[in-house]
Write a protein that holds these residues in place. Structure first.
Motif, PDB file in Angstrom:
ATOM      1  N   ILE A   1      51.219  20.255  52.646  1.00  0.00           N
ATOM      2  CA  ILE A   1      51.604  21.034  51.464  1.00  0.00           C
ATOM      3  C   ILE A   1      50.677  22.231  51.363  1.00  0.00           C
ATOM      4  O   ILE A   1      49.452  22.090  51.442  1.00  0.00           O
ATOM      5  N   TYR A   2      51.240  23.417  51.188  1.00  0.00           N
ATOM      6  CA  TYR A   2      50.475  24.655  51.094  1.00  0.00           C
ATOM      7  C   TYR A   2      50.435  25.126  49.653  1.00  0.00           C
ATOM      8  O   TYR A   2      51.477  25.307  49.023  1.00  0.00           O
ATOM      9  N   ILE A   3      49.197  25.316  49.134  1.00  0.00           N
ATOM     10  CA  ILE A   3      49.040  25.780  47.761  1.00  0.00           C
ATOM     11  C   ILE A   3      48.024  26.912  47.722  1.00  0.00           C
ATOM     12  O   ILE A   3      47.209  27.077  48.640  1.00  0.00           O
ATOM     13  N   THR A   4      48.070  27.693  46.658  1.00  0.00           N
ATOM     14  CA  THR A   4      47.047  28.699  46.390  1.00  0.00           C
ATOM     15  C   THR A   4      46.986  28.915  44.882  1.00  0.00           C
ATOM     16  O   THR A   4      47.686  28.230  44.130  1.00  0.00           O
ATOM     17  N   ILE A   5      46.139  29.828  44.449  1.00  0.00           N
ATOM     18  CA  ILE A   5      45.952  30.050  43.013  1.00  0.00           C
ATOM     19  C   ILE A   5      45.813  31.541  42.741  1.00  0.00           C
ATOM     20  O   ILE A   5      45.134  32.257  43.481  1.00  0.00           O
ATOM     21  N   LEU A   6      46.495  32.005  41.696  1.00  0.00           N
ATOM     22  CA  LEU A   6      46.450  33.408  41.282  1.00  0.00           C
ATOM     23  C   LEU A   6      46.001  33.504  39.829  1.00  0.00           C
ATOM     24  O   LEU A   6      46.305  32.634  39.020  1.00  0.00           O
ATOM     25  N   ARG A   7      45.312  34.574  39.518  1.00  0.00           N
ATOM     26  CA  ARG A   7      44.880  34.887  38.160  1.00  0.00           C
ATOM     27  C   ARG A   7      45.391  36.271  37.824  1.00  0.00           C
ATOM     28  O   ARG A   7      45.592  37.104  38.727  1.00  0.00           O
ATOM     29  N   ASN A   8      45.620  36.543  36.557  1.00  0.00           N
ATOM     30  CA  ASN A   8      46.050  37.887  36.163  1.00  0.00           C
ATOM     31  C   ASN A   8      45.148  38.914  36.849  1.00  0.00           C
ATOM     32  O   ASN A   8      43.931  38.915  36.647  1.00  0.00           O
ATOM     33  N   PRO A   9      45.698  39.799  37.687  1.00  0.00           N
ATOM     34  CA  PRO A   9      44.873  40.726  38.474  1.00  0.00           C
ATOM     35  C   PRO A   9      44.016  41.673  37.636  1.00  0.00           C
ATOM     36  O   PRO A   9      43.041  42.227  38.156  1.00  0.00           O
ATOM     37  N   ILE A  10      44.365  41.858  36.379  1.00  0.00           N
ATOM     38  CA  ILE A  10      43.524  42.705  35.523  1.00  0.00           C
ATOM     39  C   ILE A  10      42.153  42.062  35.357  1.00  0.00           C
ATOM     40  O   ILE A  10      41.106  42.677  35.616  1.00  0.00           O
ATOM     41  N   MET A  11      42.148  40.805  34.950  1.00  0.00           N
ATOM     42  CA  MET A  11      40.883  40.109  34.739  1.00  0.00           C
ATOM     43  C   MET A  11      40.234  39.721  36.074  1.00  0.00           C
ATOM     44  O   MET A  11      39.008  39.712  36.197  1.00  0.00           O
ATOM     45  N   GLN A  12      41.053  39.423  37.064  1.00  0.00           N
ATOM     46  CA  GLN A  12      40.505  39.063  38.363  1.00  0.00           C
ATOM     47  C   GLN A  12      39.767  40.249  38.989  1.00  0.00           C
ATOM     48  O   GLN A  12      38.703  40.086  39.592  1.00  0.00           O
ATOM     49  N   PHE A  13      40.314  41.466  38.828  1.00  0.00           N
ATOM     50  CA  PHE A  13      39.669  42.633  39.428  1.00  0.00           C
ATOM     51  C   PHE A  13      38.345  42.942  38.732  1.00  0.00           C
ATOM     52  O   PHE A  13      37.354  43.292  39.381  1.00  0.00           O
ATOM     53  N   GLU A  14      38.313  42.798  37.409  1.00  0.00           N
ATOM     54  CA  GLU A  14      37.035  42.978  36.694  1.00  0.00           C
ATOM     55  C   GLU A  14      36.013  41.988  37.207  1.00  0.00           C
ATOM     56  O   GLU A  14      34.841  42.326  37.441  1.00  0.00           O
ATOM     57  N   SER A  15      36.432  40.737  37.390  1.00  0.00           N
ATOM     58  CA  SER A  15      35.531  39.693  37.856  1.00  0.00           C
ATOM     59  C   SER A  15      35.034  39.987  39.271  1.00  0.00           C
ATOM     60  O   SER A  15      33.836  39.877  39.561  1.00  0.00           O
ATOM     61  N   LEU A  16      35.956  40.350  40.158  1.00  0.00           N
ATOM     62  CA  LEU A  16      35.582  40.720  41.526  1.00  0.00           C
ATOM     63  C   LEU A  16      34.567  41.855  41.528  1.00  0.00           C
ATOM     64  O   LEU A  16      33.540  41.802  42.213  1.00  0.00           O
ATOM     65  N   PHE A  17      34.885  42.893  40.764  1.00  0.00           N
ATOM     66  CA  PHE A  17      34.087  44.115  40.790  1.00  0.00           C
ATOM     67  C   PHE A  17      32.655  43.837  40.336  1.00  0.00           C
ATOM     68  O   PHE A  17      31.695  44.329  40.938  1.00  0.00           O
ATOM     69  N   ASN A  18      32.501  43.028  39.303  1.00  0.00           N
ATOM     70  CA  ASN A  18      31.170  42.783  38.758  1.00  0.00           C
ATOM     71  C   ASN A  18      30.450  41.626  39.448  1.00  0.00           C
ATOM     72  O   ASN A  18      29.231  41.667  39.615  1.00  0.00           O
ATOM     73  N   TYR A  19      31.188  40.609  39.876  1.00  0.00           N
ATOM     74  CA  TYR A  19      30.575  39.476  40.570  1.00  0.00           C
ATOM     75  C   TYR A  19      29.953  39.924  41.887  1.00  0.00           C
ATOM     76  O   TYR A  19      28.843  39.515  42.240  1.00  0.00           O
TER      77      TYR A  19
END
Length: 341
Positions: A78-96
């Protein structure tokens, strides 16, 4: 499980790895570090080969490469993944990842806002545009038109059996538990690799619009799977879902009372850059030898290192039992850890 970035995937990974450890399952693990070659394309030479020739779980960071991953995993995977609203995800990526420093944004006060005013003028890397699509194995040439974005979404929909929505993590877990025939205890969790509030930044409405435009591929991907996710929830039943969410939260509360003494920041085994603060857990004295409590609070780096050590021991024992030969491959490992050929 394709582990995406800053989407709750570390918490999901922890659940899956605890299940693997509990049932002695075989995990695809890196020879070095905690990622499977990321951000480069997946290379089978980077993994610790199991001499019995097959695996049950792949869940460390990897850039999705269908043919190579299909060659490792059983046909009924079984193949699964997870997505988050890209608005908040991009802020998190950028600052993390402190991407302002990486792409040399000249702003001490608000590098994300400065970047969004002219994103095309900065160096590009795999975190700065459509990171979900990059993780899924696609490149900028694949997502540079609306038609190509739609093609990507159709491809992802065909490959992945289930896509978690981070904002509805409990609902996603409950759907997964029924698909996998797991118990409520199997999916109880503490959130791991979550930034402390001091390391988060507010996103203004203007910034939201700019992130949507810049990461239009990821945004369209998220919208599509958010819609199909709710179709699954309605099919499951809203009242039934609410009851199971209540049961899950009750189970989590039991573990909190049993395990957690305090929430601190940047504990042992927590990966973080200077100036970025990540929540970690301090166990109660009574829980310091509690296998379940330890597992639920274990950081990704520590968990991966422990599983690598265990895998190398298993490989050695297997070769000794088979007089140094590789033996014949098996189709799966049963829940009690026995090899079934």
């Amino acid at each position: 499980m394709l582990k995406t970035h800053k989407s709750g995937s570390s918490t999901l990974q922890n659940i899956i790895l605890r299940y693997a450890e509990k049932h002695n399952l075989s995990v695809v693990l890196p020879k070095e570090g905690h990622q499977l070659g990321y951000p480069e394309n997946f290379d089978l030479a980077d993994i610790i080969r199991a001499p019995w020739g097959q695996y049950n779980i792949l869940t460390n960071h990897v850039r999705f490469s269908p043919d190579k991953i299909y060659s490792l995993m059983p046909r009924d995977t079984i193949y699964i993944t997870i997505l988050r609203n890209p608005i908040m995800q991009f802020e998190s990526l950028f600052n993390y990842y402190r991407l302002g420093d990486v792409v040399r944004v000249r702003s001490l006060t608000d590098p994300l806002s400065t970047f969004l005013r002219s994103p095309h003028s900065y160096p590009r890397n795999y975190f700065t545009k459509n990171n979900y699509m990059y993780d899924l194995g696609f490149s900028e040439d694949d997502w540079n038109t609306p038609d190509k974005i739609r093609d990507i979404i159709r491809t992802v929909d065909k490959i992945f059996d289930f896509v978690f929505i981070s904002e509805y993590f409990d609902e996603s877990l409950i759907l997964l538990r029924h698909a996998m025939c797991w118990s409520i205890r199997d999916i109880a969790y503490f959130s791991v690799n979550v930034r402390h509030r001091s390391s988060t930044r507010a996103v203004t409405p203007w910034m939201e619009q700019q992130i949507k435009k810049w990461n239009v591929g990821d945004y369209q991907l998220y919208r599509y799977f958010n819609k199909t996710f709710w179709q699954k929830v309605y099919k499951f039943g809203i009242k039934r879902m609410e009851k199971e969410k209540h049961d899950l939260q009750r189970e989590i509360q039991i573990y909190i009372e049993r395990c957690i003494d305090d929430v601190t920041v940047n504990g042992k085994g927590i990966w973080h850059l200077d100036g970025v603060y990540i929540n970690s857990y301090k166990l109660k004295p009574s829980a310091r030898n509690d296998v379940e409590c330890i597992g639920m609070t274990k950081p990704e780096l520590t968990f991966t290192q422990e599983l690598v050590s265990k895998q190398r021991r298993r490989n050695k024992e297997f070769r000794l039992q088979n007089n140094g030969t590789l033996g014949r491959p098996f189709s799966r490992i049963t829940l009690n850890g026995e090899l079934r050929y």
